[in-house]
Design an enzyme around this catalytic site. Sequence first.
Site, PDB file in Angstrom:
ATOM      1  N   GLU A  96      29.152  38.768  20.662  1.00  0.00           N
ATOM      2  CA  GLU A  96      29.155  38.356  22.062  1.00  0.00           C
ATOM      3  C   GLU A  96      30.305  39.032  22.787  1.00  0.00           C
ATOM      4  O   GLU A  96      31.323  39.371  22.177  1.00  0.00           O
ATOM      5  CB  GLU A  96      29.312  36.832  22.164  1.00  0.00           C
ATOM      6  CG  GLU A  96      28.257  36.043  21.398  1.00  0.00           C
ATOM      7  CD  GLU A  96      28.682  34.599  21.165  1.00  0.00           C
ATOM      8  OE1 GLU A  96      29.144  33.966  22.138  1.00  0.00           O
ATOM      9  OE2 GLU A  96      28.577  34.132  20.021  1.00  0.00           O
ATOM     10  N   LYS A 144      33.582  39.276  24.921  1.00  0.00           N
ATOM     11  CA  LYS A 144      34.758  38.408  25.061  1.00  0.00           C
ATOM     12  C   LYS A 144      35.148  38.375  26.537  1.00  0.00           C
ATOM     13  O   LYS A 144      35.789  39.289  27.050  1.00  0.00           O
ATOM     14  CB  LYS A 144      35.916  38.914  24.203  1.00  0.00           C
ATOM     15  CG  LYS A 144      37.104  37.977  24.157  1.00  0.00           C
ATOM     16  CD  LYS A 144      38.169  38.485  23.195  1.00  0.00           C
ATOM     17  CE  LYS A 144      39.329  37.505  23.122  1.00  0.00           C
ATOM     18  NZ  LYS A 144      40.033  37.363  24.416  1.00  0.00           N
ATOM     19  N   ASP A 149      37.041  37.607  29.837  1.00  0.00           N
ATOM     20  CA  ASP A 149      38.463  37.419  30.117  1.00  0.00           C
ATOM     21  C   ASP A 149      38.628  36.370  31.217  1.00  0.00           C
ATOM     22  O   ASP A 149      38.707  36.683  32.400  1.00  0.00           O
ATOM     23  CB  ASP A 149      39.095  38.746  30.536  1.00  0.00           C
ATOM     24  CG  ASP A 149      40.614  38.703  30.427  1.00  0.00           C
ATOM     25  OD1 ASP A 149      41.141  37.751  29.832  1.00  0.00           O
ATOM     26  OD2 ASP A 149      41.269  39.629  30.930  1.00  0.00           O
ATOM     27  N   TYR A 191      29.563  29.357  25.063  1.00  0.00           N
ATOM     28  CA  TYR A 191      29.356  30.136  23.842  1.00  0.00           C
ATOM     29  C   TYR A 191      29.514  29.351  22.545  1.00  0.00           C
ATOM     30  O   TYR A 191      29.356  29.908  21.462  1.00  0.00           O
ATOM     31  CB  TYR A 191      30.297  31.344  23.813  1.00  0.00           C
ATOM     32  CG  TYR A 191      31.766  31.017  24.030  1.00  0.00           C
ATOM     33  CD1 TYR A 191      32.484  30.252  23.112  1.00  0.00           C
ATOM     34  CD2 TYR A 191      32.433  31.476  25.155  1.00  0.00           C
ATOM     35  CE1 TYR A 191      33.815  29.959  23.298  1.00  0.00           C
ATOM     36  CE2 TYR A 191      33.776  31.185  25.354  1.00  0.00           C
ATOM     37  CZ  TYR A 191      34.466  30.428  24.423  1.00  0.00           C
ATOM     38  OH  TYR A 191      35.783  30.128  24.621  1.00  0.00           O
ATOM     39  N   LYS A 196      39.835  43.257  20.102  1.00  0.00           N
ATOM     40  CA  LYS A 196      40.444  43.475  21.414  1.00  0.00           C
ATOM     41  C   LYS A 196      40.386  44.960  21.756  1.00  0.00           C
ATOM     42  O   LYS A 196      40.839  45.795  20.975  1.00  0.00           O
ATOM     43  CB  LYS A 196      41.898  42.991  21.421  1.00  0.00           C
ATOM     44  CG  LYS A 196      42.075  41.521  21.067  1.00  0.00           C
ATOM     45  CD  LYS A 196      41.520  40.615  22.160  1.00  0.00           C
ATOM     46  CE  LYS A 196      42.393  40.592  23.390  1.00  0.00           C
ATOM     47  NZ  LYS A 196      43.681  39.897  23.207  1.00  0.00           N
ATOM     48  N   CYS A 198      55.916  49.916  63.015  1.00  0.00           N
ATOM     49  CA  CYS A 198      54.585  50.386  62.626  1.00  0.00           C
ATOM     50  C   CYS A 198      54.592  51.910  62.496  1.00  0.00           C
ATOM     51  O   CYS A 198      55.018  52.604  63.430  1.00  0.00           O
ATOM     52  CB  CYS A 198      53.548  49.951  63.655  1.00  0.00           C
ATOM     53  SG  CYS A 198      51.892  50.611  63.353  1.00  0.00           S
ATOM     54  N   CYS A 211      51.961  53.147  65.597  1.00  0.00           N
ATOM     55  CA  CYS A 211      52.222  52.912  67.029  1.00  0.00           C
ATOM     56  C   CYS A 211      53.688  52.653  67.328  1.00  0.00           C
ATOM     57  O   CYS A 211      54.068  52.498  68.487  1.00  0.00           O
ATOM     58  CB  CYS A 211      51.368  51.763  67.551  1.00  0.00           C
ATOM     59  SG  CYS A 211      51.873  50.129  66.937  1.00  0.00           S
ATOM     60  N   CYS A 241      51.701  44.396  61.973  1.00  0.00           N
ATOM     61  CA  CYS A 241      51.793  44.966  63.312  1.00  0.00           C
ATOM     62  C   CYS A 241      50.928  44.105  64.223  1.00  0.00           C
ATOM     63  O   CYS A 241      49.732  43.921  63.958  1.00  0.00           O
ATOM     64  CB  CYS A 241      51.288  46.414  63.321  1.00  0.00           C
ATOM     65  SG  CYS A 241      51.173  47.128  64.982  1.00  0.00           S
ATOM     66  N   CYS A 285      47.123  49.058  68.754  1.00  0.00           N
ATOM     67  CA  CYS A 285      47.544  49.968  67.693  1.00  0.00           C
ATOM     68  C   CYS A 285      46.369  50.857  67.285  1.00  0.00           C
ATOM     69  O   CYS A 285      45.316  50.354  66.875  1.00  0.00           O
ATOM     70  CB  CYS A 285      48.042  49.186  66.487  1.00  0.00           C
ATOM     71  SG  CYS A 285      48.452  50.218  65.060  1.00  0.00           S
TER      72      CYS A 285
END
Length: 677
Positions: A119, A121, A123, A228, A316, A410, A413, A428, A433
């Site tokens: 199956e 795994k 996460d 599972y 893993k 910014c 601008c 900003c 802008c």
Amino acid sequence: MGTDQPLTLEQAAKRSKELREQLISYSHEYYVEDQPTVEDHVYDRLYQELVDIETEFPDLITSDSPTQRVGGKILEGFEKVTHDVPMYSLNDGFSKGDIYAFDERVQKLAGQQVSYCCELKIDGLAISLKYVDGDFVQGATRGDGTVGENITENLKTVKSIPLKLKKPVSIEVRGECYMPKQSFVNLNKEREEAGKDVFANPRNAAAGSLRQLDSAITAKRNLSTFLYAVADFGPMEAETQFDALEELSEIGLRTNPEKTLCKDIDEVWAYIEAYHEKREKLPYEIDGIVIKVNDFHVQDELGFTVKAPRWAIAYKFPPEEAETVIENIEWTIGRTGVVTPTAVMTPVRVAGTTVSRASLHNVDFINMKGIRLNDHVIIYKAGDIIPEVSQVLLDKRGEDSKEFEAPTHCPVCNSELVHLDEEVALRCINPKCPAQIKEGLSHFVSRNAMNIDGLGPRVLEQMFDKELVSDVADLYFLTEEQLMTLDKIKEKSAHNIYTAIAASKENSVERLIFGLGIRHVGAKAAKVLAEYFGDLRTISQADKETIVALDSIGDIIADSLVTYFENEEVHELLDEFEKAGVNLTYKGLRSEQLEDVESPFKDKTVVLTGKLEKYTREAAKEKIESLGGKVTGSVSKKTDIVVAGEEAGSKLTKAQDLGVSVWTEDQMVEALENSHF
């Protein structure tokens, strides 16, 4: 919605029972089987009818009602739960040698040849679910394996977890609660735009979502599950892991369809290698493969060590990481004004692609990681999607390493940047802008918004820089001659862009609403608003109380809409749209009209495959769904119609194998033209 005449208690009890059963079935098809049979608005209409009945007759509310999944219960903390059967962790393997050594130990202890159930795994976060007589009564985290935390209220909001099983069995099952990759991307995008810290990866996001003391927050995070393992079998008859997973599916629990049965360790390793390649294409994150002896009798003989079963191992995957150098940090402006730092790095290959840029999210993130210019860093892909800086290699820091300087103004601008209330992001706040306007234009023409082909970021940037457009409405006043003044745009391209812009005027208004980029208003909210109010002018004049009363529209969206439409410039923009002939009304069927539809597509699940000549795929989909049909991407036994254009491939073959009705494009066109309401 609801009935025209007041219901008696007896009528309400009968109708609410019918609605619960129907909605639970639709939800199972959508969240567990990934094969919805009805359009969202059909579910929403029935859901609202149930809400109305339960509001009038609160004694009819049951623990398994779909209305109980929205969360909202505020907890002071999580009480401890002692697991009746410990939640063991698995021993890990990191190489082919580890896996073959595991097989050798198993064969020796078992004294016979064994087969394995493999199956993916997932996460996520390990969970345990208890059902009594089919009713979900408790959900808990793994904790230390012996004692976990009671997170029942939060797990009730996860739609793939049934509140009532298909059979009245008493059982305890284990599995993984996770956040799909796209949900993770969307969540972090929302958090960045809101100036909040982002999650490092989908697993952290799932864990943080499940440990919310306000279950309403969990409900919004779009978590899912795969089950599972069985801790307490109850009446289950399975004698192997593979059959147990099949039996769990039969009683309504979601299991991962990618499992397989391997007769020996060579087949196991082939499965591992296959999914090491496929993992990037999965919609959820996996970090390995779980290998279990399939036969439960052999499992019992092998038993457990103090910490883990002898009959299972978790392989893993090696970390998808790479070393590179931070060459520069660029600061970009999003359409909401958030200033985001991006690392420009020496190109390096990781997780199958060459990466040269990675988001650094915000100033706090850079400081937390201790990132400096010219630093050597390790990068990986968060959720196998987003390049992320994992750590700085301090032992490789050279004399040329230097601290970055956070911008005060910014970069586009030159307006002074600000930190809004408790936000970690720089923002900003200049509405003029240019960077924000350009980002807004890109969003407006995108596929899920107005869907205007040919207007990529470079073309839009030229339009803005040459002062052909200053806002989204200006797009509808462009001429072909003006388009031809742009670099690399010749007569044919100009005509195609002009035609695409003109065609977008006919879009149903929910696309326009989404395209406007109103903060917190996504595509689904836009459709809910359009269907209820009917047109954009009416939405613009609605008050908060009316908006927030709509199903799935909360205070945040309502406040955002009211604030947006309080701006006089917005109403001037709507005037410009009307002047240009842009449609401001909802073209789909509103819920009260669905009953009057006469169409062979009504309540049918349709798959489009092959090349269509008379409709684009998107246009056909919208037309079918406007007539009460549901268009999905895969063929199954629940598919009613497959429309096969030219060069139709595997979907057509599968439809023929399953005996699904196959139509030509001409048959589809005729059916669309003859449909009415």
